[in-house]
Design an enzyme around this catalytic site. Structure first.
Site, short mmCIF file in Angstrom:
data_model
loop_
_atom_site.label_atom_id
_atom_site.label_comp_id
_atom_site.label_asym_id
_atom_site.label_seq_id
_atom_site.Cartn_x
_atom_site.Cartn_y
_atom_site.Cartn_z
CB SER A 139 3.15 -5.09 1.22
OG SER A 139 2.09 -5.00 0.33
CG ASP B 142 2.48 -11.14 -2.72
OD1 ASP B 142 3.72 -11.20 -2.70
OD2 ASP B 142 1.86 -10.11 -3.05
CG HIS C 176 4.22 -7.13 -3.59
ND1 HIS C 176 3.21 -7.74 -2.88
CD2 HIS C 176 4.29 -5.88 -3.09
CE1 HIS C 176 2.71 -6.89 -2.00
NE2 HIS C 176 3.35 -5.76 -2.11
#
Ligand code: ARG
Ligand code: GLU
Length: 722
Positions: free
Chosen positions: A655, A224, A88
């Protein structure tokens, strides 16, 4: 009953005190202070290396493998500058390289050699070279009692001065940031690489498996991750993009451990957390929980509903809006979890107990009482008068930013400003940039969809707000259109040149004076200008002063908390600077009778599998590998681990951060938090706050077995299995 007894006996105070001592799991710590503040505790939790192995400015340390990658975190995992981050985090770039023919979002992308790696203009990777305390130099000439504005201008001057005089290499930069609400300032020497290329990404059905339904949720089954590479000039230093650049040779790259983790194991997460608000007054928590979050949630819910509907019906719209949709949905869902968590854990009462203890200590000390005696009352009052203005601000920002016609108008308005302030030459120069921004804007724009968003959100703007924050001109416009939002929108969209790329592009063919006139006379532009004007008059004019008062009170409150609770270890709120957070691998119990395990396996991916579904489809190749149990060295006992959770205190910006084991080896990749615990941005609760990491064995399994990208596997450095 029990509550009363506890209260009466004064036990309450003891309970409060227990909560004051920061939990091992809570905190986003400054790497340069680990040795003095955290090392002992980290070792007690199981860490086998020293603080100096994590952060050291004299020799290589783990920090030399960590970069800020356009707001996310990434880490160097090979001696050829290979970077690992989240899918992402790379999404926007993967999308930019995608088309209906080469759909890398849907099918994944794997460069087979350096020459196939894809360039990403604008993407940068920043290393932190050194961190220094510069508080003295920044606050040296601040006079007590000056206004917030004067304070800021002195601070800005001091920062500029230090940035100018600080010795550094020509390819380095200097950043200075406030910490502890401006009670401390740290300086960072940074090195920013500007040629970052896309190396690999799994299909969305792995990299974003579960999409919005699973986002912020545990149990999770998302791979991810994506891979990039840093390119440097021939001298290994930062250089603008060039065909002649070479893969960067890092000072340090992370080693991968395929041993996995078990419950109770030490883990730490090293990265760039964005923003947290751990030291707010209870009145501020009330404002977020009862006023601001619910308003923003309602606005986004409307917008998401309209976008989702269109995306499901049209593949082209789906590609155009995928990234925007994910962005809007992400914060929306987080806020819902945040409100639930704040309510469920009764954070307001917890804060109030803390404030009561604070006040008790203040009153018992004359010097403190003189300085801080009224602080809590003043903070409460400041937030109370701010409530309706903060709401108006969030309404305005949320609504204006979702209506894309305004985004286009705003971009073109840059030309008007340039022409009027700096003349024709400047205009012609600016035009090239604006043209390219407008071109990429319209690549991801659908007029009738935007018109529907406009209708729904303008209705909220006009209906749901206090009259005094609504532009009277816009009110009149609505009346002229018989209070019909469809009519209002056609009145604007049928005449606005921004409603489609062809008419917007005509601007660039006009002589400057004519173009400026056309932009200024456009009904979309005029509406936006009117909204801006009324917002500035009725909201900003008051809000700026309120915010200055709040900033200065919060700064004093921060300082006071550090003085009044000497037994507490304080960490500064996240501010996108490099931090270390640590804890253990751990399940949790979100509700009565519900207990979550700390691990997920590929079996769970197949349990969630819905053939052809937009969120839960699974690539056939992955199903085949699962059926054959072809997990290679990445499986354990016939199962393939996928994700795990831990008590590390993380937030947005973390992230892509590496999850490291007790030896500093890479065991996972941070990508999310559990929904029940998203309140950790405001109040960390060790019972329900967990970060979600994808197991590094799943990452390498996908690269190796699924993608058969042996060129990438051969670059990785594995430590011997224990
Ligand atoms: N919740 C994660 C974060 O805050 C992941 C977001 C991306 N995934 C998504 N389905 N929108 O960034
Ligand atoms: N997904 C988040 C990010 O993009 C991390 C999750 C969180 O907010 O903790 O940084």
């Amino acid at each position: 009953m029990l509550k009363n007894i506890i209260k009466a006996s004064g036990l309450c105070i003891i309970l409060v005190l227990c909560k004051l001592i920061a939990y091992a799991d809570e905190g986003m710590w400054l790497p340069q202070l680990l040795q003095s503040l955290n090392e002992k505790e980290m070792k007690k939790l199981g860490m086998k290396i020293n603080a100096a192995d994590i952060y050291n400015i004299n020799k290589g340390s783990l920090k030399d493998a960590i970069v800020n990658l356009g707001g996310c975190t990434a880490e160097v995992i090979s001696d050829k500058g290979l970077l690992l981050t989240n899918h992402h985090c790379g999404f926007d770039k993967i999308q930019n390289h995608s088309s209906l023919q080469n759909n890398y979002i849907r099918d994944g992308f794997w460069a087979k050699n350096f020459s196939e790696e894809l360039t990403n203009p604008g993407l940068t990777a920043t290393f932190i070279i050194n961190i220094e305390d510069v508080t003295e130099a920044i606050i040296k000439n601040l006079i007590p009692g000056i206004s917030e504005r004067d304070r800021q201008s002195i601070v800005d001057k001091n920062i500029a001065e230090i940035r100018k005089t600080k010795t550094r290499e020509s390819y380095q930069d200097v950043i200075i940031r406030p910490f502890f609400e401006g009670n401390k300032y740290y300086l960072f020497i940074t090195e920013t690489y500007k040629d970052i290329r896309l190396v690999g990404a799994p299909p969305s059905s792995i990299g974003n498996f579960g999409k919005d339904t699973d986002n912020w949720m545990w149990p999770r089954h998302t791979g991810d991750f994506s891979l990039f590479r840093i390119y440097a000039g021939k001298d290994n230093k930062p250089a603008p993009h060039s065909k002649d650049n070479i893969p960067y040779k890092p000072k340090r790259s992370l080693n991968i451990s395929l041993d996995g983790v078990k419950e109770g194991d030490f883990t730490m997460v090293f990265g760039f957390p964005g923003r947290t608000f751990e030291y707010l007054h209870s009145a501020a928590v009330r404002q977020i929980m009862k006023i601001l979050d619910p308003a923003k949630i309602a606005i986004r819910e409307k917008a998401l509903h309209i976008l989702n509907d269109a995306m499901r019906k049209d593949e082209q719209i789906k590609i155009q809006y995928a990234s925007k949709y994910a962005g809007i949905e992400n914060a929306y869902k987080k806020w819902i979890g945040e409100v639930q968590g704040l309510k469920g854990k009764d954070v307001i009462s917890k804060k109030k107990r803390y404030e009561a203890e604070f006040q008790r200590r203040i009153m018992a000390n004359t010097a403190w009482n003189n300085k801080y005696g009224n602080l809590l009352t003043e903070l409460e009052a400041a937030y109370t008068v701010n409530d309706s203005f903060a709401l108006a601000r969030d309404y305005y920002n949320e609504i204006i930013s979702k209506i894309e016609l305004f985004t286009a108008a705003d971009k073109l308005n840059l030309l008007v400003n340039t022409y009027e302030n700096n003349g024709e030459q400047a205009y012609l120069k600016q035009k090239i940039e604006v043209k390219s921004a407008i071109d990429s804007f319209y690549n991801e724009f659908n007029t009738s969809l935007d018109q529907r968003v406009f209708e729904a959100l303008m209705e909220m703007y006009l209906q749901d707000q206090n009259e005094k924050y609504i532009s009277p001109v816009v009110q009149k416009m609505l009346l002229q259109n018989e209070r019909d939002y469809k009519k209002l929108s056609s009145a604007v969209y049928s005449k606005s040149i921004f409603a489609n790329p062809a008419s917007a592009n005509k601007i660039f063919d006009m002589p400057p004076q004519e173009a400026v006139k056309a932009i200024k006379n456009d009904p979309g532009m005029q509406l936006l200008t009117e909204l801006q004007k009324s917002y500035a008059g009725s909201v900003t004019s008051v809000l700026t002063g309120q915010q200055a008062t709040i900033s200065s009170l919060q700064r004093m409150y921060m300082q006071a908390q550090m003085e009044v609770f000497p037994e507490k270890k304080f960490y500064p709120d996240a501010n996108s600077t490099l931090r270390v957070t640590y804890g253990t691998v751990k399940g949790y119990q979100p509700r009565d009778a519900v207990k979550y395990n700390y691990y997920t396996y590929l079996d769970g991916v197949l349990e969630k599998y819905k053939p052809g579904d937009y969120e839960f489809d699974v690539p056939q190749k992955l199903i085949d590998l699962y059926k054959k149990k072809d997990f290679g060295r990445y499986g354990v006992n016939g199962k393939q681990p996928v994700c795990f959770i831990g008590s590390n205190h993380t937030t947005g910006g973390n992230s892509g951060s590496p999850a490291l084991d007790a030896y500093g080896n890479l065991v996972g990749l941070n990508f999310d938090r559990v929904w029940e615990g998203t309140m950790s941005d405001i109040s960390y609760d060790p019972d329900i706050c967990r970060n979600i990491m994808v197991d590094i064995r799943y990452v390498v399994f996908i690269i190796d077995k699924f993608a058969n990208a042996q060129n990438i596997v051969s670059e990785l450095q594995f430590v011997k299995k224990k």
